[in-house]
Enzyme design. Sequence first.
Site, PDB file in Angstrom:
ATOM      1  N   TYR A   1     -11.533  -0.496   0.130  1.00 39.92           N
ATOM      2  CA  TYR A   1     -11.619  -0.141   1.939  1.00 39.92           C
ATOM      3  C   TYR A   1     -10.116   0.573   2.179  1.00 39.92           C
ATOM      4  O   TYR A   1      -9.980   1.437   3.192  1.00 39.92           O
ATOM      5  CB  TYR A   1     -11.916  -0.851   2.580  1.00 39.92           C
ATOM      6  CG  TYR A   1     -10.406  -2.306   3.557  1.00 39.92           C
ATOM      7  CD1 TYR A   1      -9.921  -1.908   4.443  1.00 39.92           C
ATOM      8  CD2 TYR A   1     -10.550  -3.003   2.173  1.00 39.92           C
ATOM      9  CE1 TYR A   1      -9.529  -2.871   4.923  1.00 39.92           C
ATOM     10  CE2 TYR A   1      -9.815  -4.415   2.439  1.00 39.92           C
ATOM     11  CZ  TYR A   1      -9.340  -3.850   4.600  1.00 39.92           C
ATOM     12  OH  TYR A   1      -7.927  -5.152   4.641  1.00 39.92           O
ATOM     13  N   ARG A   2      -8.929   0.313   1.538  1.00 40.32           N
ATOM     14  CA  ARG A   2      -7.775   0.786   1.530  1.00 40.32           C
ATOM     15  C   ARG A   2      -7.327   0.863   0.551  1.00 40.32           C
ATOM     16  O   ARG A   2      -6.846  -0.001  -0.380  1.00 40.32           O
ATOM     17  CB  ARG A   2      -7.136   0.234   2.815  1.00 40.32           C
ATOM     18  CG  ARG A   2      -6.839  -0.900   2.507  1.00 40.32           C
ATOM     19  CD  ARG A   2      -6.612  -2.394   3.603  1.00 40.32           C
ATOM     20  NE  ARG A   2      -5.110  -1.614   4.559  1.00 40.32           N
ATOM     21  CZ  ARG A   2      -4.675  -2.325   5.498  1.00 40.32           C
ATOM     22  NH1 ARG A   2      -4.559  -2.923   5.324  1.00 40.32           N
ATOM     23  NH2 ARG A   2      -3.349  -1.261   6.423  1.00 40.32           N
TER      24      ARG A   2
ATOM     25  N   TYR B   1       1.305  -1.359   0.227  1.00 38.48           N
ATOM     26  CA  TYR B   1       0.196   0.229   0.236  1.00 38.48           C
ATOM     27  C   TYR B   1       1.049   1.729   0.229  1.00 38.48           C
ATOM     28  O   TYR B   1       0.180   2.194   0.415  1.00 38.48           O
ATOM     29  CB  TYR B   1      -0.799  -0.134   1.206  1.00 38.48           C
ATOM     30  CG  TYR B   1      -1.612  -1.008   1.452  1.00 38.48           C
ATOM     31  CD1 TYR B   1      -3.574  -0.578   0.283  1.00 38.48           C
ATOM     32  CD2 TYR B   1      -2.211  -2.408   2.604  1.00 38.48           C
ATOM     33  CE1 TYR B   1      -3.687  -2.116   0.333  1.00 38.48           C
ATOM     34  CE2 TYR B   1      -2.576  -3.056   1.957  1.00 38.48           C
ATOM     35  CZ  TYR B   1      -4.166  -3.079   1.442  1.00 38.48           C
ATOM     36  OH  TYR B   1      -4.771  -3.918   1.342  1.00 38.48           O
TER      37      TYR B   1
END
Length: 563
Positions: free
Chosen positions: A497-498, A115
Amino acid sequence: MVSLTALHALRDDELITPPDVTAAGLREALTEMAKVVGDNNVIVHTAKSMKPDTEGQYYNLPKEHDLFYILEKEHFLASAVVSPGSTVEVSAIVKLANKYLTPLWPVSMGRNLGYGGSAPRLRGSIVLDMGHRMNRVLEVSDRDCTCLLEPGVSYFDLYNYLQSNGHKQLWIDNPDLGGGSVIGNTLDRGAGYTPYGEHFSMHCGMEVVLPNGEVMRTGMGALPGNNTWQTFQYGFGPYPDGIFSQSNFGIVTKMGVWLMPDPGGYQAYLFSFPKEADLPEIIERIRVLRIAGVIMNAPTIRNTLIDAAVYGPKSDYTSNKGVLTSEEVDAIAKKIKVGRWNIYGAMYGPEPMRDLQWAALKASFMEIPGATYEFPKPRAEGEPRSILHMREETLKGLPNTYELGWLDWTCPRGSLLGFSPISPATGVDALKQYEMVTKRFREFGFDYMGTFVVGWRELHHIVCLTFDKSDPKQRKKAHRCIELLIDDAAAEGYGEYRTHLCFMDQIASVYNWNGGASLKFNETLKDALDPKGILAPGKSGVWPARLRGRGFELKRSQEPHKL
């Protein structure tokens, strides 16, 4: 990296200056920040000083850029890394950042693999390394089963602290990798696998430095001398905690976390299913059992290859460097003795309670043709752990790093990019997501490795795209593949969601009900709380007025789709 003492020897064009900040202004800001934290806690970075890829790994991640870069390595590059040692120091740094307009990018430990790591969304930002020195377990209550932590406490740290300080009756809940920050994972709304696996729901009370440098406490912490800061989440009036998750509205310096008392018994299990087409029926049955409370934790439904990657690289199984066929995946499943889909779960509580749970689980899942089950068997000395042994530890809140094996699937020291859409927990939606992702992955030449996780009522689809970052073509394919998947998912009503830094703006743009009312609301909050726009510009697609619309956003590529 360059020490502060060498800062003034650098040429102006070597400094990574953020927007609206001159080289002289950056030098002065860093010099003033060093007076707060000490010279040794300010590290200056240049394009030439980035950590070589060969030196970066999970416990030695670069703090100035993303180890698993998708765009060019220097695209998300920090100007410096500053490591505060207290809330007071964080407050002072924030006030200096306002004075000099130097944007700050706070990170806990920067181990959110796939991420973006510690890299700042806005090039030239100063990474505020909250975990390097602020790494204490401040309080533990055996009576209330709570703790109070600083950002640098990892899951390993918390587990070891509890074991070493007479709190062995308290369990933690950790995600797949235990080396990350408890606070960082909670703020990013990460999850684990015990009954306490919904991490943000299990936090209680924050200490926050606001973008103007003021310090506040949420919940009962706002009452001086209170004794329920870690036991009652809400306090009085509006509940602000949510705006500090996945946001750029404040810097969390302390957080309360609820711990799970020893449940009085525990048993991990594995159900395996032989056919790819079994997925919808599996999800339907899990949803019913999960909502009813028979399944007390968040079970994972893992595909064959995500298990295979933990054991070894793709080359251990096949000479095929392209996308594996269904028959080849079947052969791998047979070799590692798992199914095409595998439920890893656990039962918690005294034996009579577990017996009732098991009767319900077995009666439901064994109705699916070809289903098998097993429990972890004692290992002989020297015998390697099976995936079930590994998951048994995770499901019990024992931190580990077994899942790092994913990184070597494509190539040694490979890279990972996460894609994490949410849907209803239905068989129809699970199959639609699976087919949507596998279609794009085949198109771009990637093997599907994924896990479905059933939360309270929703379905998380955690997809791991592994690639070779040394190959610019693979990086471009990985980037374009996820861009298209974001739009594919949004068209079906599924939102992530991320996400990785590269896709924050695109995902924010698809959450656009009623003309983008949600983003407008976040921008209004941002401008009110952070008028100079110094705290994590671009985080989750939220830009301050000073930088908004100036070309720093990364929208979806408009170029024709080509492989």
